[in-house]
Each structure stands twice: as C-alpha cells, then as structure tokens.
Scaffold this motif. Structure first.
Motif, PDB file in Angstrom:
ATOM      1  N   UNK A   1       5.209  10.367   7.091  1.00  0.00           N
ATOM      2  CA  UNK A   1       6.285  10.537   6.102  1.00  0.00           C
ATOM      3  C   UNK A   1       5.745  10.862   4.717  1.00  0.00           C
ATOM      4  N   UNK A   2       4.523  10.390   4.411  1.00  0.00           N
ATOM      5  CA  UNK A   2       3.905  10.666   3.112  1.00  0.00           C
ATOM      6  C   UNK A   2       3.196  12.020   3.086  1.00  0.00           C
ATOM      7  N   UNK A   3       3.182  12.722   4.208  1.00  0.00           N
ATOM      8  CA  UNK A   3       2.524  14.026   4.266  1.00  0.00           C
ATOM      9  C   UNK A   3       1.025  13.963   4.412  1.00  0.00           C
ATOM     10  N   UNK A   4       0.492  12.810   4.848  1.00  0.00           N
ATOM     11  CA  UNK A   4      -0.954  12.661   4.996  1.00  0.00           C
ATOM     12  C   UNK A   4      -1.465  13.291   6.292  1.00  0.00           C
ATOM     13  N   UNK A   5      -0.636  13.297   7.325  1.00  0.00           N
ATOM     14  CA  UNK A   5      -0.999  13.912   8.600  1.00  0.00           C
ATOM     15  C   UNK A   5      -0.442  15.329   8.620  1.00  0.00           C
ATOM     16  N   UNK A   6      -1.329  16.319   8.709  1.00  0.00           N
ATOM     17  CA  UNK A   6      -0.927  17.727   8.632  1.00  0.00           C
ATOM     18  C   UNK A   6      -1.371  18.478   9.887  1.00  0.00           C
ATOM     19  N   UNK A   7      -0.747  19.619  10.184  1.00  0.00           N
ATOM     20  CA  UNK A   7      -1.185  20.435  11.330  1.00  0.00           C
ATOM     21  C   UNK A   7      -2.650  20.841  11.222  1.00  0.00           C
ATOM     22  N   UNK A   8      -3.092  21.186  10.012  1.00  0.00           N
ATOM     23  CA  UNK A   8      -4.489  21.563   9.816  1.00  0.00           C
ATOM     24  C   UNK A   8      -5.419  20.405  10.136  1.00  0.00           C
ATOM     25  N   UNK A   9      -5.041  19.220   9.690  1.00  0.00           N
ATOM     26  CA  UNK A   9      -5.846  18.032   9.972  1.00  0.00           C
ATOM     27  C   UNK A   9      -5.902  17.716  11.453  1.00  0.00           C
ATOM     28  N   UNK A  10      -4.807  17.926  12.161  1.00  0.00           N
ATOM     29  CA  UNK A  10      -4.777  17.666  13.597  1.00  0.00           C
ATOM     30  C   UNK A  10      -5.677  18.634  14.361  1.00  0.00           C
ATOM     31  N   UNK A  11      -5.711  19.898  13.931  1.00  0.00           N
ATOM     32  CA  UNK A  11      -6.618  20.861  14.562  1.00  0.00           C
ATOM     33  C   UNK A  11      -8.079  20.452  14.343  1.00  0.00           C
ATOM     34  N   UNK A  12      -8.368  20.000  13.150  1.00  0.00           N
ATOM     35  CA  UNK A  12      -9.719  19.515  12.851  1.00  0.00           C
ATOM     36  C   UNK A  12     -10.074  18.331  13.742  1.00  0.00           C
ATOM     37  N   UNK A  13      -9.126  17.433  13.935  1.00  0.00           N
ATOM     38  CA  UNK A  13      -9.361  16.247  14.773  1.00  0.00           C
ATOM     39  C   UNK A  13      -9.682  16.627  16.215  1.00  0.00           C
TER      40      UNK A  13
ATOM     41  N   UNK B   1       0.805  -1.209   0.000  1.00  0.00           N
ATOM     42  CA  UNK B   1       0.000   0.000   0.000  1.00  0.00           C
ATOM     43  C   UNK B   1       0.839   1.259   0.000  1.00  0.00           C
ATOM     44  N   UNK B   2       1.926   1.259   0.777  1.00  0.00           N
ATOM     45  CA  UNK B   2       2.825   2.413   0.802  1.00  0.00           C
ATOM     46  C   UNK B   2       3.414   2.648  -0.586  1.00  0.00           C
ATOM     47  N   UNK B   3       3.858   1.564  -1.234  1.00  0.00           N
ATOM     48  CA  UNK B   3       4.407   1.686  -2.582  1.00  0.00           C
ATOM     49  C   UNK B   3       3.372   2.185  -3.574  1.00  0.00           C
ATOM     50  N   UNK B   4       2.141   1.692  -3.441  1.00  0.00           N
ATOM     51  CA  UNK B   4       1.067   2.096  -4.346  1.00  0.00           C
ATOM     52  C   UNK B   4       0.765   3.582  -4.208  1.00  0.00           C
ATOM     53  N   UNK B   5       0.792   4.100  -2.965  1.00  0.00           N
ATOM     54  CA  UNK B   5       0.523   5.519  -2.747  1.00  0.00           C
ATOM     55  C   UNK B   5       1.559   6.410  -3.418  1.00  0.00           C
ATOM     56  N   UNK B   6       2.773   5.938  -3.524  1.00  0.00           N
ATOM     57  CA  UNK B   6       3.813   6.711  -4.200  1.00  0.00           C
ATOM     58  C   UNK B   6       3.564   6.792  -5.701  1.00  0.00           C
ATOM     59  N   UNK B   7       2.888   5.772  -6.265  1.00  0.00           N
ATOM     60  CA  UNK B   7       2.770   5.670  -7.721  1.00  0.00           C
ATOM     61  C   UNK B   7       1.414   6.081  -8.275  1.00  0.00           C
TER      62      UNK B   7
ATOM     63  N   UNK C   1       0.825   4.809  11.118  1.00  0.00           N
ATOM     64  CA  UNK C   1       1.004   6.224  11.446  1.00  0.00           C
ATOM     65  C   UNK C   1       2.338   6.797  10.979  1.00  0.00           C
ATOM     66  N   UNK C   2       3.489   6.133  11.234  1.00  0.00           N
ATOM     67  CA  UNK C   2       4.760   6.705  10.752  1.00  0.00           C
ATOM     68  C   UNK C   2       4.809   6.863   9.235  1.00  0.00           C
ATOM     69  N   UNK C   3       4.233   5.882   8.511  1.00  0.00           N
ATOM     70  CA  UNK C   3       4.208   5.980   7.043  1.00  0.00           C
ATOM     71  C   UNK C   3       3.330   7.147   6.604  1.00  0.00           C
ATOM     72  N   UNK C   4       2.193   7.324   7.266  1.00  0.00           N
ATOM     73  CA  UNK C   4       1.285   8.412   6.903  1.00  0.00           C
ATOM     74  C   UNK C   4       1.926   9.772   7.137  1.00  0.00           C
TER      75      UNK C   4
ATOM     76  N   UNK D   1      -3.340  -3.694   2.558  1.00  0.00           N
ATOM     77  CA  UNK D   1      -3.236  -2.787   1.413  1.00  0.00           C
ATOM     78  C   UNK D   1      -4.309  -1.709   1.455  1.00  0.00           C
ATOM     79  N   UNK D   2      -5.563  -2.112   1.625  1.00  0.00           N
ATOM     80  CA  UNK D   2      -6.662  -1.152   1.561  1.00  0.00           C
ATOM     81  C   UNK D   2      -6.674  -0.197   2.752  1.00  0.00           C
ATOM     82  N   UNK D   3      -6.287  -0.678   3.923  1.00  0.00           N
ATOM     83  CA  UNK D   3      -6.254   0.234   5.073  1.00  0.00           C
ATOM     84  C   UNK D   3      -5.124   1.241   4.952  1.00  0.00           C
TER      85      UNK D   3
END
Length: 248
Positions: free
Chosen positions: A191-203, A88-94, A186-189, A144-146
């Motif tokens: 590193x891929x830039x999926x977790x952002x400061x804006x998203x954390x404030x929303x959470x 899944x990590x590889x797929x997200x890159x491509x 979580x660490x992969x997310x 993969x899907x998660x």
C-alpha cells in the motif's frame, strides 16, 4: 528489469546470499544486505525488494528450526510488536529517508549498550516483571525498525541474547518471529508503494542465491559455538547501526 552495472549486480548477489545466511546462521548479518540494497537501488524500492527476499529466506529458516522456537517468548512479544509495526507505518508517512536511517541507528546503538550492560551486571530477563518490560520495549522497537527499514533483526537479536537462548532456540524463535512479522508487513509495504514490479523482477533473479545462502547457513550454524555466535551477532549489529548513522 532495472539497468544496473556489473558491480551493482555482484553486490546484490552478495546481499542475497547474506539474506539466506542471516536467517539460518548469523542473525544481524542482514544489516549488510540492507546497506547494499539501499546503496544500489532507490530507497523505497530497495526496502520492498529486500522484504520479498527476506520472506523467501524465512520459509527455509522456519523449515529448518521450526521445532526449536520458544513460543512463550513469541506470545509475550506479540502485542508490543503490533504497536511497533503500526508506529512504523505512521513514521514512514511522515519521515524522509535520512530521518529513518538516523533514528534506527540510534535505537540500535542504545539497544546494544543496554544489553551489554545488563549482561555485565549479570542480570537476565528471566524473572516476571523485567521480562514483561523487556518484551514490551524490544517488541515495540523490533516492530518499528523492521517496518521502516527491514532492520528489526539486530533489535530482536539483542532481546534473544539477553534471554540467553541457545543457538538453536535463538534461531528457531527468530525464524518464526520474522516469518510472521514480515508477512504482516507485506500488505502495508504494498500500500505504501514499496513493492514494485521492477523490484519483483529483480527478486526473481536473486531468489536462487538466497536459497544457497540459507542452505549454507544451516551448515555453518551446526559448527558455531555459543560464544562465537554471540560475538558475530553483536559485531554485525554494531556495524549495521554505525552504517545507518554515518551513511549520507
């Protein structure tokens, strides 16, 4: 904090409650949350923001059902899940967002069809050889899907239904499975830039609603019989798969 309309905030609130309910009562309902977050927020940001809420809900699910997990099933799944996670990590890159959604939608529909066919033929995953094959297949697809869309719930729901777990065993096994997998993601997310400061404030705003949903789900789960529970799981899984296939 992102600038969102009132309707968008209402939808996100519904999604947050649904996250809690899906963890403690109706696995598969989380596909609604995936759809709402993807519609309201940018694709990558929505995935990261939703992951944090899922981890919060995982805590409540584990506390509620920690004694009901089938650890033998979890251990069988572990190697395949790791493989699926890395794929899944590889797929997200491509892949772009559209390819991700279409691929997962096709996988979910295929998994539903196979599971229902197995049940119609009165076969289970109780014997050793098919059990290993099922664990490898569902585990890889679940990992993969998660990873690519937080959409592993429907895949693993089909595996647990095929194993014919009781409601509590289903919920306990799913609780531990996703708590461990989401923490591993979580660490992969990040590193891929999926977790952002804006998203954390929303959470931070939405977390209380996740708690409400989790506690309400506990109440609901104690009142669901096995047949209704299984129909809800399958129904939400089909709805999620169709959304991923048909949405632009």
């Amino acid at each position: 904090m992102p600038e969102l309309s009132s309707i968008a905030w209402i939808l996100l609130a519904v999604a947050a409650v649904t996250v809690g309910v899906s963890k403690t009562a109706v696995p598969g309902a989380n596909t609604i949350s995936i759809a709402i977050f993807a519609a309201v927020l940018p694709a990558k940001e929505s995935t990261g923001a939703l992951l944090i809420l899922l981890i919060v809900a995982d805590v409540f699910a584990v506390l509620m059902y920690r004694r009901s997990a089938n650890w033998a099933a979890l251990l069988r799944l572990a190697p395949a899940v790791v493989v699926g996670l890395l794929l899944g990590v590889g797929f997200l890159y491509l892949a772009n967002d559209l390819w991700v959604k279409r691929t997962i939608g096709i996988i979910l529909l295929a998994v539903i069809a196979i599971t229902l066919l197995r049940r119609r033929m009165q076969s289970t995953v109780s014997d050793a050889a098919p059990h290993r094959v099922a664990a490898a297949t569902y585990g890889t697809l679940g990992g993969f899907t998660t990873t690519v869309a937080n959409a592993g719930g429907p895949v693993m729901s089909m595996y647990f239904l095929a194993a014919r777990f009781s409601v509590k065993e289903f919920l306990g096994t799913a609780a531990w499975f996703f708590a461990l997998v989401n923490l591993a993601k979580l660490p992969f997310s990040i590193s891929l830039g999926l977790v952002t400061p804006t998203g954390l404030l929303l959470d931070l705003v939405l977390v209380p609603l996740v708690v409400v949903g989790a506690l309400g789900g506990r109440w609901l789960a104690s009142r669901l019989n096995q047949q209704v529970f299984e129909r809800l799981v399958i129904g939400f899984t089909i709805a999620g798969a169709l959304y991923l296939l048909l949405s632009p």
